[in-house]
Design an enzyme around this catalytic site. Structure first.
Site, PDB file in Angstrom:
ATOM      1  N   TYR A 146       4.478   4.875  11.286  1.00 39.35           N
ATOM      2  CA  TYR A 146       5.013   3.307  11.813  1.00 39.35           C
ATOM      3  C   TYR A 146       5.878   3.006  10.749  1.00 39.35           C
ATOM      4  CZ  TYR A 146       0.928   3.064   8.956  1.00 39.35           C
ATOM      5  OH  TYR A 146      -0.553   3.479   7.524  1.00 39.35           O
ATOM      6  N   ARG A 167       0.734  -1.389  -0.191  1.00 36.03           N
ATOM      7  CA  ARG A 167      -0.129  -0.508   0.156  1.00 36.03           C
ATOM      8  C   ARG A 167       1.077   0.576   0.171  1.00 36.03           C
ATOM      9  NH1 ARG A 167      -0.902   2.638   4.375  1.00 36.03           N
ATOM     10  NH2 ARG A 167      -0.876   1.451   6.083  1.00 36.03           N
ATOM     11  N   HIS A 218      -3.314   4.408   4.636  1.00 37.53           N
ATOM     12  CA  HIS A 218      -4.331   3.385   4.876  1.00 37.53           C
ATOM     13  C   HIS A 218      -5.645   4.535   4.764  1.00 37.53           C
ATOM     14  CE1 HIS A 218      -6.332   0.888   6.650  1.00 37.53           C
ATOM     15  NE2 HIS A 218      -7.244   1.624   7.205  1.00 37.53           N
TER      16      HIS A 218
END
Length: 359
Positions: free
Chosen positions: A268, A255, A259
């Site tokens: 992260y 990805r 998100h």
């Protein structure tokens, strides 16, 4: 499970390498079919870009982008026949559009409409599921029912790596394997369940290897290689159609964007990691191969881009139309046959509106 099946669950199947060259030992893909798939990739990338822009403009509430995963999106939809079913997640707008659903309808739920935006039965595309893995149980139910009725329907059940940590994933895989349901469990392993990396979810050698415990084939495939995905998913669909049961396919992908627009991915993961995967772009890989075999040129590329821009303009216009709310729809789809209480509530609400209009 045979040794060949165990090998497929741990090795990563590939047809085109990251430079767009034919991988060692791979058969040449059908160039015309790959060109058609590339057109869908261009449309899918444009839809991702458009939806992101609409979020920033306040015209969509949220959008979970599948940028970097477009090959997975296109291949899973293209592998299905008209009578098959697709069970998507919240990140699978491109797959739904590739299946033939109007992108305006695909995105209308994210605009804030009360329903999924399209006729699920007509398109044989289930509503996009936000809860992780719940749609897998529904997919298996549809597949099992089709098998009991003697239909040749196959169900493509989509999920991400995070969903494989859910109990519903286990229940769906176990039931499908025991009853030989014609389901393809397609896991788009994009490395993060929001912010949780794969290493914190599973220590299995691959997610495809989880199929061993259920007694079904598991195949790991390069999720940025449209040619490989088309082969693997096509074989899995055909296996289900001939009554051989379910298959678990894991796509190794990434990805590239956050998100959703509400996520800060820099908390992260590193920019270097994102850049590395951006260099494995599924569009440039297919484009390089097609140009190398003389099937794609600047004129065809421009034609695909123009078509995608037209689609984007139509979607912007469609999503910009304000639809007058109909309060009666609150009661329309609660039960197939409305209960007496619902009939009374609807009548009471209508009476209030009649009074207001008469003033």
């Amino acid at each position: 499970m045979s040794s060949d099946q165990r090998d497929a669950a741990s090795a990563t199947m590939r047809v085109l390498d990251e430079a767009g060259d034919l991988a060692d030992g791979a058969d040449r893909p059908d160039a015309d079919g790959l060109l058609a798939g590339y057109r869908q990739l261009v449309h899918g990338r444009r839809l991702n870009e458009l939806a992101g822009a609409l979020v920033r403009q306040g015209r969509l509430a949220v959008y979970p982008s599948s940028r970097g995963q477009e090959a997975c999106q296109v291949a899973c939809a293209a592998a299905l026949s008209e009578g098959d079913w697709l069970f998507p997640t919240y990140r699978d707008a491109v797959a739904i559009a590739t299946r033939g659903v109007d992108p305006v309808e695909v995105l209308s739920m994210l605009k804030g409409d009360w329903h999924c935006g399209y006729d699920a039965a007509r398109h044989r595309v289930a509503p996009q599921a936000t809860p992780l893995a719940t749609q897998l149980l529904h997919a298996v139910g549809v597949a099992h029912a089709a098998r009991l009725k003697g239909e040749d329907t196959v169900v493509m059940a989509l999920c991400g790596d995070g969903a494989t940590s859910e109990g519903d994933f286990h229940e769906a895989c176990n039931f499908a394997a025991v009853f030989a349901a014609p389901v393809v469990f397609f896991v788009q392993n994009n490395k993060y369940a929001i912010s949780v990396p794969l290493a914190r979810q599973s220590v299995a050698p691959s997610l495809a290897s989880k199929a061993v415990g259920y007694g079904m084939p598991g195949v790991r495939v390069d999720g940025n290689d449209l040619a490989a995905l088309s082969t693997v998913l096509g074989d899995a669909v055909e296996r289900g159609r001939r009554g051989a049961g379910p298959t678990l396919v894991e796509a190794d992908t990434y990805r590239v964007e956050a998100h959703t627009n509400a996520d800060d991915a820099t908390r992260y993961r590193t920019a270097d990691e994102v850049d590395e995967w951006a260099g494995r772009d599924p569009l440039t890989r297919v484009s390089a191969y097609l140009r190398g075999v003389g099937v794609l040129d600047d004129d065809i590329e421009a034609e695909f881009t123009t078509d995608a821009d037209r689609m984007a303009a139509r979607v912007r216009e469609g999503l910009g139309v304000d639809v007058a709310p109909d309060p009666g729809e609150l009661f329309a789809h609660v039960y197939a046959t409305p209960t007496q209480q619902l009939v009374q509530q609807r009548a009471a609400l209508q009476a209030e509106f009649d009074v207001e209009e008469a003033r």
